[in-house]
Design a protein around this motif. Structure first.
Motif, PDB file in Angstrom:
ATOM      1  N   HIS A 267       0.870  -1.167   0.035  1.00 31.41           N
ATOM      2  CA  HIS A 267       0.082  -0.209   0.171  1.00 31.41           C
ATOM      3  C   HIS A 267       0.877   0.986   0.191  1.00 31.41           C
ATOM      4  O   HIS A 267       0.435   2.240   0.542  1.00 31.41           O
ATOM      5  CB  HIS A 267      -0.926  -0.064   1.229  1.00 31.41           C
ATOM      6  CG  HIS A 267      -1.814  -1.220   1.405  1.00 31.41           C
ATOM      7  ND1 HIS A 267      -2.638  -1.797   0.417  1.00 31.41           N
ATOM      8  CD2 HIS A 267      -1.854  -2.233   2.305  1.00 31.41           C
ATOM      9  CE1 HIS A 267      -3.446  -2.683   0.701  1.00 31.41           C
ATOM     10  NE2 HIS A 267      -2.743  -2.884   1.959  1.00 31.41           N
ATOM     11  N   ALA A 268       2.099   0.995  -0.718  1.00 28.88           N
ATOM     12  CA  ALA A 268       3.149   2.233  -0.612  1.00 28.88           C
ATOM     13  C   ALA A 268       2.257   3.580  -1.456  1.00 28.88           C
ATOM     14  O   ALA A 268       2.331   4.575  -0.966  1.00 28.88           O
ATOM     15  CB  ALA A 268       4.293   2.094  -1.261  1.00 28.88           C
ATOM     16  N   SER A 269       1.359   3.355  -2.279  1.00 29.07           N
ATOM     17  CA  SER A 269       0.627   4.283  -3.068  1.00 29.07           C
ATOM     18  C   SER A 269       0.050   4.974  -2.130  1.00 29.07           C
ATOM     19  O   SER A 269      -0.339   6.214  -2.333  1.00 29.07           O
ATOM     20  CB  SER A 269      -0.160   3.965  -4.329  1.00 29.07           C
ATOM     21  OG  SER A 269      -0.857   2.827  -3.782  1.00 29.07           O
ATOM     22  N   SER A 270      -0.794   4.513  -1.211  1.00 27.80           N
ATOM     23  CA  SER A 270      -1.677   5.305  -0.220  1.00 27.80           C
ATOM     24  C   SER A 270      -0.765   6.460   0.496  1.00 27.80           C
ATOM     25  O   SER A 270      -1.229   7.646   0.641  1.00 27.80           O
ATOM     26  CB  SER A 270      -2.264   4.419   0.752  1.00 27.80           C
ATOM     27  OG  SER A 270      -3.036   3.508   0.151  1.00 27.80           O
ATOM     28  N   ILE A 271       0.382   6.198   0.840  1.00 27.18           N
ATOM     29  CA  ILE A 271       1.504   7.206   1.309  1.00 27.18           C
ATOM     30  C   ILE A 271       1.771   8.487   0.583  1.00 27.18           C
ATOM     31  O   ILE A 271       1.746   9.563   0.679  1.00 27.18           O
ATOM     32  CB  ILE A 271       2.740   6.489   2.158  1.00 27.18           C
ATOM     33  CG1 ILE A 271       2.299   5.262   2.957  1.00 27.18           C
ATOM     34  CG2 ILE A 271       3.517   7.433   2.442  1.00 27.18           C
ATOM     35  CD1 ILE A 271       3.291   4.420   3.163  1.00 27.18           C
ATOM     36  N   VAL A 272       1.923   7.969  -0.885  1.00 28.19           N
ATOM     37  CA  VAL A 272       2.230   9.012  -1.804  1.00 28.19           C
ATOM     38  C   VAL A 272       1.366  10.024  -1.958  1.00 28.19           C
ATOM     39  O   VAL A 272       1.329  11.177  -2.323  1.00 28.19           O
ATOM     40  CB  VAL A 272       2.976   8.334  -3.035  1.00 28.19           C
ATOM     41  CG1 VAL A 272       3.039   9.295  -4.189  1.00 28.19           C
ATOM     42  CG2 VAL A 272       4.274   7.858  -2.698  1.00 28.19           C
ATOM     43  N   ASP A 273       0.136   9.290  -1.960  1.00 28.82           N
ATOM     44  CA  ASP A 273      -1.283  10.092  -2.410  1.00 28.82           C
ATOM     45  C   ASP A 273      -1.214  11.277  -1.249  1.00 28.82           C
ATOM     46  O   ASP A 273      -1.670  12.403  -1.420  1.00 28.82           O
ATOM     47  CB  ASP A 273      -2.289   9.551  -2.495  1.00 28.82           C
ATOM     48  CG  ASP A 273      -2.554   8.428  -3.694  1.00 28.82           C
ATOM     49  OD1 ASP A 273      -1.864   9.070  -4.822  1.00 28.82           O
ATOM     50  OD2 ASP A 273      -3.233   7.762  -3.853  1.00 28.82           O
ATOM     51  N   LEU A 274      -1.128  10.623  -0.146  1.00 31.26           N
ATOM     52  CA  LEU A 274      -1.412  11.574   0.924  1.00 31.26           C
ATOM     53  C   LEU A 274       0.091  12.962   0.914  1.00 31.26           C
ATOM     54  O   LEU A 274      -0.340  14.112   1.061  1.00 31.26           O
ATOM     55  CB  LEU A 274      -1.086  10.964   2.315  1.00 31.26           C
ATOM     56  CG  LEU A 274      -0.894  11.927   3.678  1.00 31.26           C
ATOM     57  CD1 LEU A 274      -2.427  12.246   3.829  1.00 31.26           C
ATOM     58  CD2 LEU A 274      -0.833  10.782   4.807  1.00 31.26           C
TER      59      LEU A 274
END
Length: 270
Positions: free
Chosen positions: A194-201
């Motif tokens: 779920h690394a993309s969730s962090i980058v979206d933030l």
């Protein structure tokens, strides 16, 4: 390691079953590497054969790409637009949609032209490898090349509750901020589930030029991998319950160029 803007010159399997390869960088220099495994991605280029571009006369194609102005118009014309894979600046679906919307807005919108310009300097990227890799903004090497002083916090997935619950603690979150009183967010790198969730933030924080102090009040869902982003902020502000640089997965460091002064980086004198 990811090699962008490089040309593969030679590659071979060594006697100990490793990969040895030589790349030509964009400056024309040769660099040798030896790794356990290597993945070659040749990319893609647009096909203009059916468009009869020759009938337009003055269309410029540089390195296989149509030359455009800042409003996505094909130079030197004011009524022909190009976007997405037709230009291959960034061959991603979300970038193609963004450029397409910008083209339509420029054609028909009453908004001022300068408000329609879309910048791709801070676009997010995701690589779906064995462990998901996501990034947005500047990395450490880019900061150093541009003489930008920074502070970096890296928080390992072994301390992220959601990763522990999933029994998948391979990964980390890295947050880079300016090395000054504001500590403005410059970039984020995340590796793991779920690394993309962090980058979206982080993407929104970079777009809004948020500081670590303002983001510290952010209340993320729990348990979620975004805890890693929040804990990076706390490490930078000195409020984390875990002491940085004591555990291998918790790293805190800062870097300043030689010409660093008064909380700001200045370009080197010519």
């Amino acid at each position: 390691t990811f090699h962008h803007d490089s040309l593969l010159h030679a590659a071979e399997i060594t006697p100990n079953n490793r990969v040895k390869y030589t790349l030509v960088n964009k400056d024309g220099g040769f660099n040798d590497y030896e790794v356990d495994k290597a993945l070659i991605s040749i990319g893609r280029k647009p096909s203009y054969d059916s468009l009869n571009l020759a009938a337009l006369g003055d269309v410029t194609i540089t390195k296989g790409k149509l030359k455009r102005d800042q409003y996505n118009r094909v130079k030197p014309f004011n009524h022909i637009y190009a976007c997405g894979d037709a230009t291959t600046d960034v061959a991603l679906v979300n970038v193609g949609e963004l450029e397409g919307r910008a083209c339509v807005e420029h054609m028909f919108s009453v908004r001022p032209e300068e408000d329609i310009i879309r910048s791709l300097k801070m676009y997010s990227s995701i690589l779906f490898l064995d462990q998901e890799v996501a990034s947005v903004g500047l990395n450490e090497q880019q900061c150093q090349r541009n003489h930008i002083g920074y502070r970096m916090a890296r928080y390992g997935y072994e301390f992220v509750s959601r990763a522990v619950a999933m029994n998948n603690t391979r990964g980390f979150v890295k947050l880079i901020v300016t090395n000054d009183e504001k500590m403005q967010v410059l970039g984020v790198r995340a590796v793991g589930a779920h690394a993309s969730s962090i980058v979206d933030l982080a993407s929104l924080a970079i777009h809004n030029k948020e500081s670590a102090f303002k983001l510290a009040d952010l209340l993320t869902a729990y348990p979620a991998v975004t805890q890693g982003f929040q804990e990076c902020l706390r490490m930078l502000l000195g409020s984390s319950i875990l002491k940085p640089n004591v555990f291998p997965g918790l790293v805190l460091k800062e870097w300043s160029p030689n010409d660093f002064g008064r909380g700001r980086a200045f370009p080197p004198e010519k």
